[in-house]
Design an enzyme around this catalytic site. Sequence first.
Site, short mmCIF file in Angstrom:
data_model
loop_
_atom_site.label_atom_id
_atom_site.label_comp_id
_atom_site.label_asym_id
_atom_site.label_seq_id
_atom_site.Cartn_x
_atom_site.Cartn_y
_atom_site.Cartn_z
N VAL A 143 21.20 -0.38 10.98
CA VAL A 143 21.58 -0.59 9.59
C VAL A 143 22.05 0.72 8.97
O VAL A 143 23.06 0.78 8.27
CB VAL A 143 20.38 -1.14 8.81
CG1 VAL A 143 20.63 -1.03 7.31
CG2 VAL A 143 20.10 -2.56 9.22
N ALA A 144 21.31 1.79 9.26
CA ALA A 144 21.63 3.06 8.65
C ALA A 144 22.99 3.56 9.10
O ALA A 144 23.71 4.20 8.35
CB ALA A 144 20.56 4.08 8.99
N GLU A 152 29.24 0.02 6.60
CA GLU A 152 29.64 -1.19 5.87
C GLU A 152 30.67 -0.89 4.77
O GLU A 152 31.59 -1.65 4.55
CB GLU A 152 28.44 -1.85 5.21
CG GLU A 152 27.33 -2.27 6.12
CD GLU A 152 26.24 -1.22 6.15
OE1 GLU A 152 26.54 -0.04 5.90
OE2 GLU A 152 25.08 -1.58 6.41
N ASP A 197 71.18 7.50 1.32
CA ASP A 197 72.57 7.35 0.95
C ASP A 197 72.90 8.45 -0.06
O ASP A 197 72.05 9.23 -0.45
CB ASP A 197 72.90 5.95 0.42
CG ASP A 197 72.03 5.57 -0.75
OD1 ASP A 197 71.19 6.40 -1.16
OD2 ASP A 197 72.20 4.47 -1.27
N GLU A 209 20.59 12.23 9.99
CA GLU A 209 19.69 11.07 9.91
C GLU A 209 19.14 10.69 11.28
O GLU A 209 18.04 10.17 11.41
CB GLU A 209 20.43 9.88 9.30
CG GLU A 209 20.71 10.06 7.81
CD GLU A 209 21.80 9.14 7.30
OE1 GLU A 209 22.11 9.20 6.10
OE2 GLU A 209 22.35 8.36 8.11
N THR A 255 22.59 8.47 -2.40
CA THR A 255 23.12 9.78 -2.77
C THR A 255 24.51 10.05 -2.22
O THR A 255 25.29 10.79 -2.80
CB THR A 255 22.16 10.89 -2.31
OG1 THR A 255 21.95 10.72 -0.91
CG2 THR A 255 20.85 10.79 -3.03
N ASP A 256 24.86 9.45 -1.06
CA ASP A 256 26.16 9.74 -0.44
C ASP A 256 27.34 9.05 -1.10
O ASP A 256 28.49 9.44 -0.93
CB ASP A 256 26.14 9.30 1.04
CG ASP A 256 25.82 10.46 1.96
OD1 ASP A 256 25.46 11.53 1.41
OD2 ASP A 256 25.93 10.31 3.17
#
Length: 881
Positions: free
Chosen positions: A277-278, A282, A324, A679, A709-710
């Site tokens: 999940v981390a 997504e 042109d 992480e 925070t990101d």
Amino acid sequence: MLYPLLVAVTRRSRGRGGGVQADSGARLLDSDGLTGREAAARLRRDGPNQLPAARRVPWWRRLIAQLTHFFALLLWFASALAFVAGMPELGIAVIVVIVVNGIFAFVQQERAEKAAERLGELLPTTIVVRRDGAVRTVDARDLVVGDVVVLTGGGRVPADLTLAVAGRCTFDESTLTGESEPVLRTAGAAVFAGTFVAEGESEGIVTATGANTRLAGIAALTTSVRRPPGPLDLEIQRIVRTLAFGSVGVGAVFFAVSLLVGISWQDAFLFAVGITVALVPEGLLPTVTLSLAMGAQRMARDNALVRNLEAVETLGSTTFICTDKTGTLTQNQMNVVEAWTPAGTVAVRGEGYAPTGEVTGPEPAVAAAATAGLAGAAASKGGITLDDDDEWRAVGDPMEAAIAAFAARLAGPGAQPGPVTRRFVFDPRRRRESVIVGGQLLLKGAPDAVLPRCADPGELVDRAEEALADMASRGLRVLAVARRTLTDPGVETDPDLAERDLELLGLLGMEDPPRTAVPAALRAARGAGIKVAMLTGDHPETARAIAREIGLLGPAGLVVQGKDLPEDDQLLGALLDRDGIVISRVSPEQKLRVAKALQDRGHVVAMTGDGVNDGPALRQADIGVAMGEGGTDVAREAADLVLLDDDFATILTAVEQGRATYANIRRFLSYHLTSNVAELTPFALWGLSGGQFPLALGVLQILCIDIGTDLLPALALGGEPPSRDTLKRPPERRHLVDGTLLVRVFGVLGPTEAIVEMSAFLVALLVAGWRPGGEFPTGAALLAASGAAFTAVVLGQVGAAFACRSATRPPWQLGWGSNRLLLWAVLAELVALVVFLGVGPVADVLGHAVPPLEALGVALLGIPAVLVVDSVYKRVRRRWQ
Ligand code: ADP
Ligand code: MG
């Protein structure tokens, strides 16, 4: 209402003895059209001539879709497991993740769509109608049933119409029927909204508007049809898939490791799901879409309107621009300054399109030039008009307006040769246009399309050729004017037969000054490694002179005529693949071949076009460029980019924005991936030590960084302004995630952040009394240590946010204030950090506590550490290259 009007029209044209006339298409519909008041009343009654907005999926279903896609389902499953396994905090946290993520994606998607919608409104379609007895230009949305619409080649049919007059008017109905050959439609025939006038001109009476048109019926059926994904879509899908499978893989490894170190399989499973999940990206897709939409909006501010978001990215990788001349490199502000006639040469000076000016030359030459001017003006559709501010303006083609002004300067205003009974319209293949007035054919056209058709008493044509060469070499656009008295019966229906044995009246030399921004734009293109070619229908010498003047024709430059291009595609490509080539007298078919040949050589080609027949070349090019002011609806429809100001320099601005947008996507990708390294490190250490070394970061903390925070700094990086040297680099077509990016993230930024993180963690443990070799503390001490690791990662990301602003330069060279949004985002990030750490209940749920001062000090080093290491790396890389 409809029928009486139609009948009236037909009766009137019959009454004028006019079956023939009406069919000929020469004398257009004899009708005053609606009155302005009637039109306004009908507009109120029937509503605007607009396709009803496609029925959109309601917002709540779009939101639900964001909560139920594949990854979301995975998360729901994980959350359910967490509850079953008796870990309600984790279960709730995962639900929060799903919801926050879903709303985030939803908002981004909506903003992107809104932006795309707004772009569409920037380019109103105007059409020409007859109202109150005069020809007017109105917004296509204001059209009402009964309006008389004037149709010309290349125009879009704005509503369902019944043709009232039609000569040689053909329609491209492929949008409705799929049939690509244009079909001939004559008076009384129905033509439908959404089709295009291929050739010729006509007038029609509106029978249905907006939702009542046939197009609306079809549109309602086909709203489900989707565009195939473009290259960027595919690229993003590739990245998302790789990252997703990568994270599932990492999750699986952790699952296995956890089992090996003897953790219960439920815990191990939850652990694995948490990691996955981390890491799953997504939010990536909507963020990319939003970045593109923001890029598109910045472009629109600079007069470059993209018609699909993909084009933003393609523009950035453009390597070859075929432009042109008339109107794009030049101002399309024509002025006839010189006229050659068999009786001598005349010089003319006049302001703009005003019908007054100063004429110098011998008396007979002035008289002959006046005759030529009147003939040229008669063979025109455009002209001049005095607007409300007492300014003389061009109506229609500026070249024709210049001829009208010229004629008026010599012959006085208002001189009219009589009603036009037939018109053979301009076509870029014939390159001439003629009308029949009172049994006389009056013609104007490109000299090489006219002179060979002239009778030649006493080497007149040779003298004309000389005069032509002289004018062209001075950059004047030259037009030949000729006439013929038609006596032979039957020739008046066939342009090829009629436009023969002409009496040459003269040559008109026109000035069309280059646009001021063009020379600088050409230099910028060169600096950006983009080659530029001029493709023009004009005379080779005129083209050469203009190309010299603006600095397009370099030392390696070459002027070739369209007809001299090699037949062989490879030879053609080899010939073209240089900077500053000029192709004159080019046909639409040759433009198409040029685009293909360059693409075969690996070029990403942008090509401009304005004519009816330019559609195929515009579609073939990677970026078809059409004009917002001049040019035809057909060209705009086929284009990816519309220049609202018709200026070549705008293409370069768009390329710059395209490159900048692509760079921004890479920026926030770098930023986002960097935190992933930090992480994962705690898990890796924990796993490698067989569960002996305590886990520095839990799943909840990771989620908190990823979607807490990101988030804002990543968004702010997507709005980074173009860097100064965006156009100083050669074009590159590379993957969004390539070796360079991976090395920087996984070799430099990520590890630095992770080292600071683990140092802060260890220092906190040392403060709590732990010594290497001893038992690891648990309880409050471990929570505080985890808080230290968390703080270090968040602060490391603050450093990373600034580091990611540029891939080559340290942030202090960029100016701290040049991305305000980022400063706010970082401030918000710090506030969030304080909340996550300092608010007791929140910190309890996350599983950490306020770290000891010593560890806090180490964590604070995260910001400078990331910045310093990153800038050293940038230095080394630059030196190394
Ligand atoms: P470009 O716009 O690149 O100069 P075009 O294909 O529009 O080229 O025109 C080609 C040539 O045809 C022009 O150089 C001019 O000599 C001639 N021409 C263009 N427009 C007209 C017109 N409306 N009537 C007659 N001749 C024209
Ligand atoms: Mg043109």
